[in-house]
Every structure is written in C-alpha cells, then in structure tokens.
Design an enzyme around this catalytic site. Structure first.
Site, mmCIF file in Angstrom:
data_model
loop_
_atom_site.group_PDB
_atom_site.id
_atom_site.type_symbol
_atom_site.label_atom_id
_atom_site.label_comp_id
_atom_site.label_asym_id
_atom_site.label_seq_id
_atom_site.Cartn_x
_atom_site.Cartn_y
_atom_site.Cartn_z
ATOM 1 N N TYR A 161 41.723 27.248 39.477
ATOM 2 C CA TYR A 161 42.332 28.510 39.023
ATOM 3 C C TYR A 161 42.911 28.340 37.617
ATOM 4 C CZ TYR A 161 45.785 32.358 39.085
ATOM 5 O OH TYR A 161 46.541 33.465 38.807
ATOM 6 N N ALA A 164 40.274 27.937 34.868
ATOM 7 C CA ALA A 164 39.587 29.192 34.556
ATOM 8 C C ALA A 164 40.495 30.136 33.773
ATOM 9 C CB ALA A 164 39.114 29.855 35.845
HETATM 10 N N1 LIG Z 1 50.743 37.229 41.794
HETATM 11 C C1 LIG Z 1 51.055 36.380 40.827
HETATM 12 O O1 LIG Z 1 52.104 35.716 40.859
HETATM 13 C C2 LIG Z 1 50.135 36.224 39.651
HETATM 14 C C3 LIG Z 1 50.581 35.420 38.601
HETATM 15 C C4 LIG Z 1 49.768 35.245 37.495
HETATM 16 C C5 LIG Z 1 48.540 35.872 37.444
HETATM 17 N N2 LIG Z 1 48.115 36.641 38.477
HETATM 18 C C6 LIG Z 1 46.796 37.256 38.375
HETATM 19 O O2 LIG Z 1 46.891 38.645 38.593
HETATM 20 C C7 LIG Z 1 45.682 39.100 39.159
HETATM 21 C C8 LIG Z 1 45.998 39.887 40.425
HETATM 22 O O3 LIG Z 1 46.651 39.013 41.335
HETATM 23 P P1 LIG Z 1 47.475 39.555 42.587
HETATM 24 O O4 LIG Z 1 48.646 38.696 42.719
HETATM 25 O O5 LIG Z 1 47.636 41.017 42.479
HETATM 26 O O6 LIG Z 1 46.480 39.164 43.769
HETATM 27 P P2 LIG Z 1 46.009 39.953 45.066
HETATM 28 O O7 LIG Z 1 47.071 40.846 45.561
HETATM 29 O O8 LIG Z 1 45.455 38.905 45.968
HETATM 30 O O9 LIG Z 1 44.808 40.875 44.519
HETATM 31 C C9 LIG Z 1 43.629 40.290 44.038
HETATM 32 C C10 LIG Z 1 42.606 41.380 43.760
HETATM 33 O O10 LIG Z 1 41.409 40.762 43.270
HETATM 34 C C11 LIG Z 1 40.296 41.240 44.018
HETATM 35 N N3 LIG Z 1 39.266 40.200 44.102
HETATM 36 C C12 LIG Z 1 39.414 38.924 44.554
HETATM 37 N N4 LIG Z 1 38.236 38.284 44.531
HETATM 38 C C13 LIG Z 1 37.317 39.165 44.056
HETATM 39 C C14 LIG Z 1 35.918 39.096 43.799
HETATM 40 N N5 LIG Z 1 35.196 37.987 44.063
HETATM 41 N N6 LIG Z 1 35.296 40.185 43.289
HETATM 42 C C15 LIG Z 1 35.989 41.325 43.050
HETATM 43 N N7 LIG Z 1 37.311 41.451 43.265
HETATM 44 C C16 LIG Z 1 37.974 40.382 43.766
HETATM 45 C C17 LIG Z 1 40.888 41.580 45.387
HETATM 46 O O11 LIG Z 1 40.151 42.573 46.070
HETATM 47 P P3 LIG Z 1 39.084 42.237 47.231
HETATM 48 O O12 LIG Z 1 39.778 41.325 48.190
HETATM 49 O O13 LIG Z 1 38.751 43.585 47.768
HETATM 50 O O14 LIG Z 1 37.923 41.606 46.543
HETATM 51 C C18 LIG Z 1 42.232 42.164 45.000
HETATM 52 O O15 LIG Z 1 42.102 43.540 44.691
HETATM 53 C C19 LIG Z 1 44.809 37.880 39.402
HETATM 54 O O16 LIG Z 1 43.915 37.711 38.337
HETATM 55 C C20 LIG Z 1 45.812 36.753 39.404
HETATM 56 O O17 LIG Z 1 45.234 35.544 39.019
HETATM 57 C C21 LIG Z 1 48.885 36.828 39.587
#
Ligand SMILES: NC(=O)c1ccc[n+]([C@@H]2O[C@H](COP(=O)([O-])OP(=O)(O)OC[C@H]3O[C@@H](n4cnc5c(N)ncnc54)[C@H](OP(=O)(O)O)[C@@H]3O)[C@@H](O)[C@H]2O)c1
Length: 258
Positions: A161, A164
């Site tokens: 992760y 990437a």
């Molecule tokens: N939460 C944090 O603390 C945090 C911190 C830094 C960065 N981020 C970044 O913020 C973004 C959102 O994270 P989040 O915390 O909101 O996570 P989340 O609640 O798990 O949501 C992830 C989203 O990505 C989609 N997804 C996952 N794999 C996919 C695939 N192969 N193709 C298409 N869609 C896909 C999921 O939908 P489906 O399951 O329907 O595919 C879901 O809508 C991510 O890029 C994450 O790395 C999050």
C-alpha cells in the site's frame, strides 16, 4: 486561448458540473460524493460493488454508479467508456478507490499483493486520468488524487500500500505539468481518517494514533471531502501539482522521542 486556464468553477453557476469519483461507495469517497451532490454536482461513482445502499445514492438522482474493478486495464477502460456514455465534458475526477491488505511487511509481502496495490492505487489513477483527459480539457476541469501520509512513513505494516501511494506525488507533478493549462492536478494526503478501512485496525492502535496526532483525534471523511472541494474550486485556480496533507498534524510528530 493560449496560456489561459479555465477551471470547473469558472463555469457559470447555472451550468451543471459533473464529477467522477472512484471508491464513491464508502468512507472518504462516499463523503466526497455527498459533499459534491449537496453542492449541486452530478456524480458518476465507480467501485466494485453492485448494490449501493448508502443514503447518498438512495436519496439522490444526481448519482450514477457503475460497478467496476479498477485493478485491471479492462476495468479502467470500461470505466472510461461508461463516463463517455454519460458526459461530453468532465469538471472533476477524484481518484479515491483504495484498499489495504493487513500485515504486509516488506520482508514477506507477496508479489501479487504489491502488484494489486500498484494497479489500484497508482495505475488506475494514472490511466483513468489519461483516458478522461480530453473530457477534462473540454470543461477546464481538475483532478484530485487521494494519496496517503503512508507515502513517506517507512515504519509500516502495509508495504504494498505504502509503495503504491508513494507513486502519487510524482504522478501528480508530471500530470500537472502535462495537462496544464486547461487541467489542474493535485494530491490530497490524508492521515488517519475514521472510515471502514481504518475501523478494521485494532482499537489500541487507533488510540495510539490519536494520542500521537497533535489535533488529538482521527479525522472525519468529511474533512478530506472539504479539501477536495477546495482544490476543485475557483479558489484553487492557481494551484496545480500541489499536495495537501489532511492528517491533524500527524506527520509533524515523527520524532523518535514522541
Ligand atoms: N481511512 C484512512 O485513514 C485513509 C488514510 C489515508 C488515505 N486513505 C485513502 O483514501 C481512500 C479511501 O479510503 P477509505 O478509508 O474511504 O476506505 P473504504 O471506506 O474502505 O473505501 C474504499 C473504496 O474503494 C473502493 N475500492 C476498493 N477496491 C476497489 C477496486 N479494486 N476497484 C474499484 N473500487 C475499489 C471500495 O468500493 P468497493 O468495495 O465497492 O470496490 C470503496 O468504495 C483510499 O485510497 C485510501 O487509501 C484513507
């Protein structure tokens, strides 16, 4: 006109603006969809799941959702084709889809997991932007990639992760230069945000993170959505190739003694 930028929010207030949000079905992406639709945008959401039961989607005629797996070139191509069916110009692309496989230290992370992570977090943002660049140019739109502070934290259990996510700052700079002056490209780097992804982590780990965060808490998905809204706005018309950290100050607290 040569040398002139024209971003989404320079359009007249009455003109409908359209955004594509990957990962719009959960967490940060869902908050971005909600914030955009509240502000009158039309949104095309892309993620794997078929049935969408978030309140945002159920309540809003402004959101179209397309189920697509963005870890494959075919998925990215399908996504671009779907967007083209719906719009002739695009004001905003938010590359937010992401996922973490737990316990993947660099010493024993599997090749396939690193490849999957690079495809989802680096190649999908790169090639979605490439595939939709002409629509973004039409609108004078902008791109926001959702990266992570883990692009620079080396002490991590999420090796694939983090590697990437580390592609995104350079991708942002290169795309910003190449797509200027019609299209701006920026990066938001969240810290620890309270979403389903984060809730999968152990409670004691999250408590330690909050304690180490100068602002004393995890962030909310809406905090990241607000940063995206700013970067997509007229107020950010002179900002491209930039990074905006939304981490409650977490990275300021990296000293060994703390
Ligand atoms: N939460 C944090 O603390 C945090 C911190 C830094 C960065 N981020 C970044 O913020 C973004 C959102 O994270 P989040 O915390 O909101 O996570 P989340 O609640 O798990 O949501 C992830 C989203 O990505 C989609 N997804 C996952 N794999 C996919 C695939 N192969 N193709 C298409 N869609 C896909 C999921 O939908 P489906 O399951 O329907 O595919 C879901 O809508 C991510 O890029 C994450 O790395 C999050």
């Amino acid at each position: 006109m040569a040398g002139e930028t024209h971003n989404a929010t320079q359009s007249s207030a009455t003109q409908e603006r359209t955004a594509v949000v990957t990962g719009g079905t959960s967490g940060i992406g869902a908050a971005i969809v909600q914030t955009l639709t509240d502000a009158g945008w039309r949104v095309i959401s892309l993620s794997r799941r078929n049935t969408v039961d978030t309140p945002t989607f159920a309540a809003s005629a402004s959101v179209v959702h397309c189920p697509v797996d963005l870890t494959t070139p075919q998925g990215v191509q399908l996504a671009c084709e779907v967007v083209r069916i719906h719009v002739e110009q695009l004001h905003l692309l938010v590359n937010c889809a992401g996922s973490i496989a737990p316990e993947e230290r660099i010493a024993h992370v599997a090749y396939a997991e690193v490849e999957r992570s690079l495809r989802l977090h680096a190649l999908a943002p790169m090639f979605l932007t490439q595939g939709l660049a002409d629509l973004l140019r039409q609108a004078g739109g902008s791109v926001v990639h959702i990266g992570s502070v883990y692009d620079e934290i080396a002490d991590t259990d999420v090796a694939g992760y983090a590697l990437a996510k580390a592609v995104l700052p350079q991708l942002t700079r290169m795309q910003a230069r190449e797509l200027a002056p019609r299209v701006r490209v920026n990066l938001v780097r969240p810290g620890h945000i309270d979403t389903p992804m984060t809730r999968a982590a152990p409670a004691d780990y999250l408590a330690a993170v909050a304690a180490k965060t100068p602002l004393g808490t995890l962030g909310r998905a809406a905090d990241v959505a607000q940063a995206v809204m700013f970067l997509a706005s007229e107020g950010a018309r002179f900002i491209t190739g930039a990074e905006l950290r939304v981490d409650g100050g977490y990275l300021t607290n990296a000293g060994l003694a703390s």
